[in-house]
Design an enzyme around this catalytic site. Structure first.
Site, mmCIF file in Angstrom:
data_model
loop_
_atom_site.group_PDB
_atom_site.id
_atom_site.type_symbol
_atom_site.label_atom_id
_atom_site.label_comp_id
_atom_site.label_asym_id
_atom_site.label_seq_id
_atom_site.Cartn_x
_atom_site.Cartn_y
_atom_site.Cartn_z
ATOM 1 N N LYS A 163 43.842 37.743 36.327
ATOM 2 C CA LYS A 163 42.737 36.895 36.787
ATOM 3 C C LYS A 163 43.246 35.626 37.472
ATOM 4 O O LYS A 163 42.675 34.562 37.348
ATOM 5 C CB LYS A 163 41.846 36.509 35.606
ATOM 6 N N CYS A 164 44.314 35.761 38.217
ATOM 7 C CA CYS A 164 44.998 34.627 38.838
ATOM 8 C C CYS A 164 44.841 34.720 40.360
ATOM 9 O O CYS A 164 44.703 35.813 40.907
ATOM 10 C CB CYS A 164 46.478 34.692 38.444
ATOM 11 N N GLY A 165 44.889 33.589 41.025
ATOM 12 C CA GLY A 165 44.864 33.599 42.478
ATOM 13 C C GLY A 165 46.023 34.375 43.074
ATOM 14 O O GLY A 165 45.943 34.868 44.194
ATOM 15 N N ALA A 166 47.106 34.509 42.321
ATOM 16 C CA ALA A 166 48.281 35.245 42.790
ATOM 17 C C ALA A 166 48.252 36.716 42.391
ATOM 18 O O ALA A 166 49.177 37.464 42.730
ATOM 19 C CB ALA A 166 49.553 34.592 42.253
ATOM 20 N N THR A 167 47.213 37.156 41.712
ATOM 21 C CA THR A 167 47.132 38.548 41.250
ATOM 22 C C THR A 167 47.360 39.567 42.372
ATOM 23 O O THR A 167 47.980 40.601 42.127
ATOM 24 C CB THR A 167 45.795 38.800 40.524
#
Length: 161
Positions: free
Chosen positions: A34-38
């Site tokens: 659930k990360c912007g970098a996912t």
């Protein structure tokens, strides 16, 4: 203790001995769903698919320490990775990468990295390990997986030891 003395549990709870990685080039990454970098999962999988037959192994370690961005259990994490990013590289049980419960793999990576042995700063930090178990590079969240491709190719070449 060296890199090949480490152990970790797979996402299914089975013990995995890093001695199985001897002679491989390894990319160790703390991951989160659930990360912007996912979306970096896609780049990691592309590297794995392209170079696995030549000796590259990507190891994904889910971690919920940064913004609670990996809240699921192991089954949910695995399902998310497979369905959304077709991840086939090995995933491991959720761990801590910092603090008093830091997993031994991350204690080792941080203590033995010649360039930066500080705490993990966010999700999707990457440690590149050569065929001899030496940490070659540490890359941060903002470094996309494909930025490591030339280093991986060099480490996989027959002239690299």
């Amino acid at each position: 203790m060296g890199f090949y003395d480490l152990t970790a549990n797979t996402i299914h709870g089975a013990p995995f001995n890093f001695s199985e990685l001897k002679s491989k080039v390894v990319l160790v990454v703390n991951v989160a769903s659930k990360c912007g970098a996912t979306p970096q999962y896609a780049g990691l999988e592309q590297l794995y698919e392209k170079y696995n037959s030549g000796g590259l192994v990507v190891l994904g370690f889910p971690c919920n320490q940064f913004g609670s961005q990996e809240p699921g259990n192991e089954d949910e994490i695995e399902q998310f990775c497979r369905l959304n990013y077709n991840v086939n590289f090995p995933l491991f049980s959720k761990i801590d990468v910092n603090g008093e419960n830091t997993h031994p793999v991350y204690k080792y990576l941080k203590a033995n990295n010649p360039n930066d042995n500080g705490d993990i700063k966010w999700n999707f930090e990457k440690f590149l390990v050569d065929r001899n178990g030496n940490i070659i590079a540490r890359k941060y969240t903002q470094n996309k997986p494909d930025e490591l491709e030339s280093s991986i190719v060099e480490l996989l070449s027959p002239t690299s030891s």
